[in-house]
Design an enzyme around this catalytic site. Structure first.
Site, PDB file in Angstrom:
ATOM      1  N   ASP A 221     -11.622  -9.800  -1.740  1.00 54.37           N
ATOM      2  CA  ASP A 221     -11.047  -8.478  -1.486  1.00 54.37           C
ATOM      3  C   ASP A 221     -11.105  -8.142   0.010  1.00 54.37           C
ATOM      4  OD1 ASP A 221      -9.957  -6.021  -2.101  1.00 54.37           O
ATOM      5  OD2 ASP A 221     -11.836  -5.126  -2.768  1.00 54.37           O
ATOM      6  N   ARG A 545      -4.727   8.743   2.238  1.00 54.73           N
ATOM      7  CA  ARG A 545      -5.768   9.184   1.299  1.00 54.73           C
ATOM      8  C   ARG A 545      -5.232  10.332   0.443  1.00 54.73           C
ATOM      9  NH1 ARG A 545      -7.500   5.033   0.901  1.00 54.73           N
ATOM     10  NH2 ARG A 545      -5.822   4.489   2.305  1.00 54.73           N
TER      11      ARG A 545
END
Length: 587
Positions: A221, A545
């Site tokens: 990841d 975000r």
């Protein structure tokens, strides 16, 4: 029969999840479901391809991410399969193989792992042994240089040959003594785990073959955050089967100061010419307007490929902008706006830790509960408490708590301070005089990231001193801000954090404050193209975000670091088309 959850994946996610053998690079944009793709791929290899779970290695960058992935994989493969792939950080994986096989390179199985404080204490001991003055050469700076060397796989023997300069000579001496002490203590620091993990696989063919044979599939990841050591680990572990999946996004690389190198994504393409690349650009988090604005900001970067995010969501509200006459008006606008919002799904993001001070004070005054993520509340920070102790002791020489704190800073400084009589009258004059008399600021190195943040916090305390010229009033304000901790129901509070700390999170409502040149982008990055591009990536991370509401605010005048700044509006705001923006200066 195909597993049900495969039907829920979009075309690109499915392509990534069901890819066969060989190297695979998933370029996953913000909010595109990368965690889902990675965990589904692990589950697919187990459920559909019949792979033994213990022959899969899934590497993450945080323990939190590893825990989340473990839960997801467990759910996807069902209760009938009890074994799971090994999931954890690079550091945890290296600690594991060093415990099992480290003896091949002379490492005792019972080694202890030193944290940051333990490492720093050992660096100080090494300097003391070498009679190196820690007032001239800061232990934390030397520690950072050694850490950077280890992440570049430069050991204590090579350091002097590869790194030149006056400081490098001192670092080289300390590095050698530091490693000698660690060996004596049978201890490894965090960076040793990676460096020695690579060394183990490099120097022991038997051990290397063991792990190369064992792991048929390696899934990694956040590949844009890897450093040289982590890149080499990837190459060693995948040498036999060449089956790996790396997930990353050039545009979310914001940790170069920690040694992360987004170019590792390109290096994979060079080292594995047959690599399959899947781009995941469909976003499941944000509205179309937020994505359009974020795409316009990041499009100005030219040193790396950029994914063009898109969504099937609604256009959503326009991006709000607010211009405050000064920073107080800017923060008051945010406080007023919060009244209509869900606290637990709202975040206020800022570029530097020092900016939290004025926001914290405004929230406390308004009775709005907040949580500070990844940081210490302004008035609880070590350097702020030190400064306040000097001032409290001046007002009240019988204050034993402040006296003991100042004694810990240094007895010589305290002796000088006890006999000092302030010549100034205002809080700021007294504070500046106290810092000068005790040479307190000499403790910090203006080239060290952590010390820069501490110096910025002290400068921000100067802003408070400007607002409260009477020393007793100043100390009373600090005490009230420090002591009043609002009772918070779990989750029922506004989240405050730096833009760096926000990566990987999402909120319905996001306020990005201080959108001004010199503040964001930060003044240190203005003359350096690479640093400026990283600031732009940081802005992109902050904007993405937000799920529904995004507000970008700035002020014409700012009391920042104790002086009035009149900054221009951030270039990042200027990158966004006006049709996507809505000014709300009439709140």
């Amino acid at each position: 029969m195909a597993t049900d959850w495969l039907k829920e994946l979009n075309k690109e996610q499915k392509r990534a999840v069901t890819y066969g053998d060989g190297p695979l690079l998933i370029l996953a944009g913000a909010g595109s479901g990368k965690t889902r793709a990675l965990t589904c791929r692990a589950a697919y290899l187990i459920k559909e391809k019949g792979l033994d779970p213990t022959r899969i290695l899934l590497v993450t960058f945080t323990n939190k991410a590893a825990k989340e992935m473990k839960e997801r994989v467990k759910k996807l493969i069902g209760k009938e399969i009890t074994r799971l792939p090994w999931m954890g950080t690079f550091h945890a994986f290296c600690a594991r193989i060093l415990r099992i096989d480290g003896q091949a390179i002379g490492i005792n199985r019972q080694f202890v792992i030193y944290d940051e404080d333990d490492s720093l204490a050992t660096i100080k001991q090494a300097m003391k042994n070498l009679d190196i003055d820690n007032q001239i050469y800061k232990p934390r700076v030397i520690k950072a240089a050694i850490s950077a060397a280890k992440n570049e796989l430069i050991d204590q023997r090579e350091y002097g040959q590869l790194i030149k300069g006056n400081l490098a000579e001192v670092v080289g001496q300390v590095y050698r003594e530091y490693q000698r002490l660690l060996k004596t203590y049978e201890a490894l620091d965090f960076d040793d785990l990676l460096m020695l993990g690579v060394k183990l696989l490099q120097n022991s063919e038997i051990v290397a073959k063991k792990y190369q044979e064992k792991y048929l599939q390696v899934l990694i990841d956040e590949y844009q955050d890897t450093n040289k050591a982590q890149y080499q680990l990837t190459k060693f572990l995948t040498k036999k089967w060449r089956n790996f999946t790396a997930v990353g996004d050039f545009s979310q690389s914001i940790y170069s100061w920690r040694g992360a190198d987004f170019r590792n994504l390109n290096n994979l393409k060079n080292d594995f010419p047959d690599i399959e690349v899947v781009s995941m650009e469909q976003n499941y988090r944000s509205t179309k307007n937020i994505l359009a604005a974020a795409n316009q900001v990041i499009a100005k970067n030219s040193s790396h490929p950029i994914l063009k995010l898109w969504a099937e969501s609604q256009d959503g509200p326009k991006i709000k902008t607010f211009e405050g006459a000064d920073d107080k008006e800017e923060v008051q606008f945010i406080v007023n706006s919060l009244a209509a919002l869900d606290y637990q799904d709202t975040a206020i993001l800022y570029r530097t830790n020092a900016q939290s001070r004025i926001i914290e004070e405004a929230l406390i005054k308004a009775g709005i509960p907040y949580i500070l993520v990844g940081g210490v509340k302004f008035y609880s920070r070590m350097e702020i408490k030190d400064c306040l102790a000097y001032l409290r002791f001046l007002i009240n020489p019988k204050d034993k708590v402040s006296y003991k704190r100042l004694e810990k800073i240094g007895k010589r400084q305290l002796e000088k301070f006890v006999n000092w009589r302030p010549s100034g009258k205002t809080t700021r004059e007294i504070l500046e005089g106290a810092l000068k008399e005790t040479k307190y600021l000499d403790r910090f190195d203006p080239k060290d990231e952590e010390d820069i943040a501490r110096l910025e916090n002290i400068k921000e305390l100067m802003s408070v001193a400007e607002e409260y010229p009477d020393l007793e009033e100043f100390l009373e304000n600090a005490a009230l801000a420090e002591e009043r901790d609002l009772v918070k129901e779990k989750g029922k509070c506004v989240t405050l954090m730096t833009l760096h700390a926000s990566k990987g999170l999402e909120f319905k409502n996001v306020f990005m404050v201080g959108m001004e040149e010199g503040l964001f982008p930060h003044s240190r990055s203005l003359m350096d193209r690479e640093e400026l591009e990283e600031e732009r990536r940081l802005c992109y991370v902050g904007m993405t975000r937000a799920k529904e509401n995004l507000c970008l605010s700035y002020s014409r005048r700012r009391l920042y670091f104790g002086s009035i700044a009149n900054n221009a509006v951030s270039r990042f705001l200027g990158d966004i088309e006006e049709s996507l923006l809505e000014s709300i200066n009439d709140y």
